[in-house]
Design a protein around this motif. Structure first.
Motif, PDB file in Angstrom:
ATOM      1  N   ILE A   1       3.252  -6.246 -15.820  1.00  0.00           N
ATOM      2  CA  ILE A   1       4.538  -5.913 -16.440  1.00  0.00           C
ATOM      3  C   ILE A   1       4.918  -4.471 -16.127  1.00  0.00           C
ATOM      4  N   GLY A   2       6.144  -4.311 -15.654  1.00  0.00           N
ATOM      5  CA  GLY A   2       6.654  -2.979 -15.326  1.00  0.00           C
ATOM      6  C   GLY A   2       6.373  -2.545 -13.898  1.00  0.00           C
ATOM      7  N   ALA A   3       5.545  -3.280 -13.163  1.00  0.00           N
ATOM      8  CA  ALA A   3       5.256  -2.919 -11.770  1.00  0.00           C
ATOM      9  C   ALA A   3       6.548  -2.997 -10.959  1.00  0.00           C
ATOM     10  N   TYR A   4       6.692  -2.077 -10.012  1.00  0.00           N
ATOM     11  CA  TYR A   4       7.921  -1.978  -9.217  1.00  0.00           C
ATOM     12  C   TYR A   4       7.562  -1.762  -7.763  1.00  0.00           C
ATOM     13  N   ALA A   5       8.331  -2.392  -6.865  1.00  0.00           N
ATOM     14  CA  ALA A   5       8.140  -2.192  -5.427  1.00  0.00           C
ATOM     15  C   ALA A   5       9.497  -2.148  -4.747  1.00  0.00           C
ATOM     16  N   TYR A   6       9.634  -1.260  -3.773  1.00  0.00           N
ATOM     17  CA  TYR A   6      10.808  -1.191  -2.895  1.00  0.00           C
ATOM     18  C   TYR A   6      10.247  -1.290  -1.498  1.00  0.00           C
ATOM     19  N   ARG A   7      10.558  -2.386  -0.807  1.00  0.00           N
ATOM     20  CA  ARG A   7       9.939  -2.659   0.488  1.00  0.00           C
ATOM     21  C   ARG A   7      10.973  -2.637   1.604  1.00  0.00           C
ATOM     22  N   TYR A   8      10.688  -1.811   2.614  1.00  0.00           N
ATOM     23  CA  TYR A   8      11.516  -1.770   3.806  1.00  0.00           C
ATOM     24  C   TYR A   8      11.232  -2.989   4.682  1.00  0.00           C
TER      25      TYR A   8
END
Length: 124
Positions: free
Chosen positions: A92-99
């Motif tokens: 919960i709350g984990a975040y990822a921004y993937r190119y």
């Protein structure tokens, strides 16, 4: 992105565990892989925001690391996923921004499953 003004306080419940693929009673959720469902919040197939539900203990369909040609933004809302390559769990709350081209996964859902907000954007 062809967005529509939209608001709700409670999304429709995700399909029960074991719901068959393409089951009309699952709508407005749709299956993207065995045990993985999406609910379109807004957008189109190429640029969208969705809720994504992984049934408990579901393994991603890909057995190798995943890459794609678009930008992906993900935030875990409930449950979690384990990245089997990294041997790291995301809760919960984990975040990822993937190119585009970033390797990630394959994944296994936590015993309680995983609900995520996922945003897909074309690479510019």
């Amino acid at each position: 992105m062809s967005l529509k003004q939209k608001e709700f306080t409670t999304p429709p419940p995700h399909p029960p565990v074991g719901t068959p693929l393409h089951c009309p009673s699952a709508l407005p959720w749709y299956s993207i892989a065995p045990g993985v469902w999406e609910f379109m919040l807004n957008g189109t197939e190429e640029e969208k925001a969705v809720l994504q539900w992984w049934e408990p203990n579901t393994l991603s369909a890909q057995t190798d690391q995943i890459t794609h040609t678009y930008i992906e933004e993900v935030c875990t809302l409930r449950g979690g996923l384990e990245d089997l390559s990294l041997k790291q769990s995301w809760g919960i709350g984990a975040y990822a921004y993937r190119y585009p081209g970033m390797e990630h996964g394959p994944y296994k859902a936590a015993k309680e499953g995983c609900l995520q907000f996922v945003k897909i954007m074309p690479a510019k």
